[in-house]
Scaffold this motif. Structure first.
Motif, short mmCIF file in Angstrom:
data_model
loop_
_atom_site.label_atom_id
_atom_site.label_comp_id
_atom_site.label_asym_id
_atom_site.label_seq_id
_atom_site.Cartn_x
_atom_site.Cartn_y
_atom_site.Cartn_z
N SER A 163 0.86 -1.25 0.08
CA SER A 163 0.07 0.08 0.11
C SER A 163 1.07 1.41 0.10
O SER A 163 0.56 2.10 -0.75
CB SER A 163 -0.92 0.11 1.35
N GLY A 164 1.90 1.48 0.73
CA GLY A 164 2.83 2.30 0.80
C GLY A 164 3.55 2.65 -0.34
O GLY A 164 3.84 3.86 -0.82
N ALA A 165 4.20 1.46 -0.83
CA ALA A 165 4.85 1.77 -2.12
C ALA A 165 4.10 2.17 -3.25
O ALA A 165 4.42 2.98 -4.17
CB ALA A 165 5.64 0.42 -2.31
N LEU A 166 2.83 1.79 -3.27
CA LEU A 166 2.09 2.14 -4.44
C LEU A 166 1.76 3.33 -4.32
O LEU A 166 1.75 4.22 -5.39
CB LEU A 166 0.72 1.14 -4.54
N ARG A 167 1.33 4.09 -3.35
CA ARG A 167 1.06 5.19 -3.17
C ARG A 167 2.29 6.30 -3.55
O ARG A 167 2.16 7.29 -3.84
CB ARG A 167 0.44 5.53 -2.00
N GLU A 168 3.38 5.63 -3.05
CA GLU A 168 4.43 6.72 -3.24
C GLU A 168 5.14 6.68 -4.64
O GLU A 168 5.29 7.80 -5.17
CB GLU A 168 5.69 6.11 -2.25
N GLN A 169 5.23 5.34 -5.40
CA GLN A 169 5.74 5.33 -6.50
C GLN A 169 4.82 5.42 -7.68
O GLN A 169 5.30 5.73 -8.74
CB GLN A 169 6.34 3.97 -6.61
N LEU A 170 3.46 5.19 -7.46
CA LEU A 170 2.38 5.16 -8.64
C LEU A 170 1.49 5.85 -7.99
O LEU A 170 0.11 5.22 -7.99
CB LEU A 170 2.17 3.64 -9.21
N PRO A 171 1.35 6.90 -7.57
CA PRO A 171 0.21 7.51 -7.03
C PRO A 171 -0.93 7.69 -7.87
O PRO A 171 -2.09 7.94 -7.42
CB PRO A 171 0.81 9.06 -6.67
N GLN A 172 -1.03 7.53 -9.14
CA GLN A 172 -2.11 7.73 -10.13
C GLN A 172 -2.93 6.52 -10.20
O GLN A 172 -4.03 6.63 -10.72
CB GLN A 172 -1.65 8.21 -11.58
N TRP A 173 -2.17 5.29 -10.00
CA TRP A 173 -3.17 4.26 -9.77
C TRP A 173 -4.16 4.18 -8.33
O TRP A 173 -3.84 4.75 -7.18
CB TRP A 173 -2.26 2.90 -9.64
N ARG A 174 -5.10 3.34 -8.48
CA ARG A 174 -6.05 3.27 -7.75
C ARG A 174 -6.08 1.99 -7.26
O ARG A 174 -6.45 1.18 -7.88
CB ARG A 174 -7.52 3.90 -8.24
N PHE A 175 -6.62 1.85 -5.97
CA PHE A 175 -6.77 0.76 -5.29
C PHE A 175 -7.59 0.82 -3.92
O PHE A 175 -7.29 2.11 -3.39
CB PHE A 175 -5.75 -0.37 -4.95
N THR A 176 -8.23 -0.12 -3.58
CA THR A 176 -9.06 -0.19 -2.13
C THR A 176 -8.27 -1.04 -1.29
O THR A 176 -8.22 -2.56 -1.52
CB THR A 176 -10.46 -0.30 -2.16
N LEU A 177 -7.94 -0.74 -0.03
CA LEU A 177 -7.37 -1.93 0.69
C LEU A 177 -8.18 -2.84 1.34
O LEU A 177 -9.38 -2.50 1.81
CB LEU A 177 -6.80 -0.98 2.28
#
Length: 498
Positions: A396-410
């Motif tokens: 979750s942290g890595a996606l928000r940092e490195q691919l912030p334009q991608w969307r997901f729900t935890l």
């Protein structure tokens, strides 16, 4: 064209189109209205928000709803036909489709061969390593029991009694009283699904499925020539019960295949109220519900002290639910052990049918699984859930940092994240990943007709410390895919009306 279809009304399609806007690529000029309309319909189809095979409104009707000229709608429909996203027949209207040859790479969900594991980053297969030292200890205890079984032929069509008892006991602990004669042990969950399908479904039978759903089951049903009827999730990742009722009443499917417990690939958990409502609708339609519980023990994201819902079959008043489970997701995939829970008469029927393909699961594997379920389950479950929880936090942290334009729900559990790539083609990412040594499971593998083009399933199987580097490599693949001109679906963001 199928003989039963979802019919999309003009107001419903207008609402979907309004939510199908994406950021446009830099330097993109404003496009004609017909291209914008075609692009948004294409996006809805590829992402599964508009099911493949859905009948679209007539050109004049849609033009009125969108306040466009009929020429604009007609030209958009023609563009979609040319691209393979729409098919039409005089007197039958137009319905959504996918282009020929749009299937994603065929091996993304297959394990990386051992000799390539050091070279390839596997972001395709969602399977955990064995829980050690528990597996080895259970195997040692099972070997000690083996001589008692070795004196016989070793064939147990319904399963070794000690494992049937352990599985039945686990169902009872989860709120579903079960006797061993309701349990059939199989060679993995896929073996269970194959046996149920082979016994209960014929060629051409309709099967209602969630959209998205488990890729291997969808493919197995296709190969068996079942007619799949997809039912999309709502935006909040819940069952759309109104659509389920419409499908069950309109298509009268012989079976409905669902994954209510930490769904694969989305991680969705369906509450008891929704399960009751779906069972009532299925009962009215005469539809058998096939509940896949292979991920039911993986509630790593549930709040402390909150128990998951009871098994779906615990709500069943008409013996219409057949449950499939597995040792592979919680214990270890190398134990090829699955099971079916059903009425004793159906268990006997399945056992009689299986002798034509296999005569039972391996005895030693069954004994190991029985040991783990009986002696080690709480410790094994805590071990595996801790690992999943740590990986989910890191991912979750890595996606928000490195691919912030991608969307997901935890999600509250399961083995994966379901990620929307905001316009980047999942199939293009998978192709670019192959060249870069990164296995990527494109989202269209999880659609009944290859939809969900702009999604990925990211498994929670990479060790947490390795996640940042794995996401860095994924981001590099995404950048390469965009550079190669594979941006799809990001068209004019201006209002459709002209």
């Amino acid at each position: 064209m199928a003989d039963w279809q979802t019919t999309v009304t003009s107001p419903a399609l207008a609402r979907l189109l309004d939510g199908a806007r994406l950021p446009e690529p830099p330097g993109t000029a404003r496009r004609p209205a017909y291209r914008t309309l075609a692009a948004r319909i294409r996006l809805l189809v590829s992402e599964g928000r508009l099911p493949v095979g859905a009948r679209l409104p007539a050109e004049r009707e849609l033009a009125v709803a969108l306040r466009l000229s009929r020429t604009t709608v007609a030209t958009a429909y023609e563009a979609l036909r040319a691209d393979g996203y729409l098919r039409s027949r005089r007197g039958s209207g137009s319905w959504t489709a996918l282009p020929e040859g749009s299937a994603p790479p065929g091996d993304a969900l297959h394990p990386v061969p051992p000799d390539e594991q050091g070279r390839i980053l596997d972001l395709g297969v969602a399977a955990l390593p064995a829980p050690q030292p528990f597996l080895s200890a259970a195997a040692a205890r099972a070997v000690e029991q083996l001589p008692a079984y070795a004196a016989g032929h070793g064939h147990y069509p319904t399963g070794v009694p000690v494992l049937r008892e352990a599985v039945a006991r686990r169902f009872a602990e989860r709120g579903l009283p079960t006797t061993p004669d309701q349990i059939l042990i199989t060679i993995g969950a896929m073996g269970a699904l194959h046996l149920v399908r082979q016994t209960l479904l014929g060629r051409g039978d309709r099967v209602a499925v969630e959209a998205p759903s488990y890729a291997h089951t969808l493919q197995a049903l296709r190969l068996a020539e079942a007619r799949l009827v997809p039912v999309p999730f709502t935006p909040a990742q819940r069952w759309d019960l109104a659509e389920w009722r419409r499908v069950l009443n309109g298509a009268a499917p012989k079976a409905a295949y669902v994954i209510p417990d930490f769904h694969n690939p989305t991680g969705t958990l369906i509450d008891e109220e929704q399960r009751r409502e779906l069972l009532a609708a299925a009962r009215s339609a005469g539809t058998v519900v096939l509940a896949d519980e292979t991920t039911a023990e993986l509630g790593w994201g549930l709040p402390e002290g909150v128990a998951p819902p009871r098994p779906t079959a615990a709500l069943d008043r008409a013996a219409q639910v057949i449950t499939v489970g597995s040792a592979g997701k919680l214990l270890w995939g190398g134990l090829r052990i699955g099971w079916v829970r059903a009425a004793p008469s159906l268990v006997r029927r399945l056992a009689a049918a299986r002798v034509h393909s296999d005569v039972g699961a391996p005895v030693l594997d069954q004994l190991i699984a029985a040991e783990l379920l009986t002696e080690d389950l709480p410790a094994v479950r805590a071990h595996q859930l801790d690992r999943l929880r740590e990986t989910a936090g890191a991912l979750s942290g890595a996606l928000r940092e490195q691919l912030p334009q991608w969307r997901f729900t935890l999600p509250p559990g399961g083995l994966s994240f379901w990620v929307a790539t905001t316009g980047v083609s999942g199939a293009a990412l998978a192709r670019a990943g192959e060249r870069a040594g990164v296995r990527i499971a494109a989202g269209n593998r999880f659609g009944s007709d290859g939809a969900f083009e702009h999604h990925l399933r990211l498994p929670l199987t990479t060790a947490a410390p390795a996640v940042p580097d794995a996401v860095r490599r994924l981001a590099e693949v995404a950048a390469r895919a965009e550079e190669e001109g594979r941006w799809q679906g990001a068209d004019d963001t201006q209002p459709l009306a002209v």
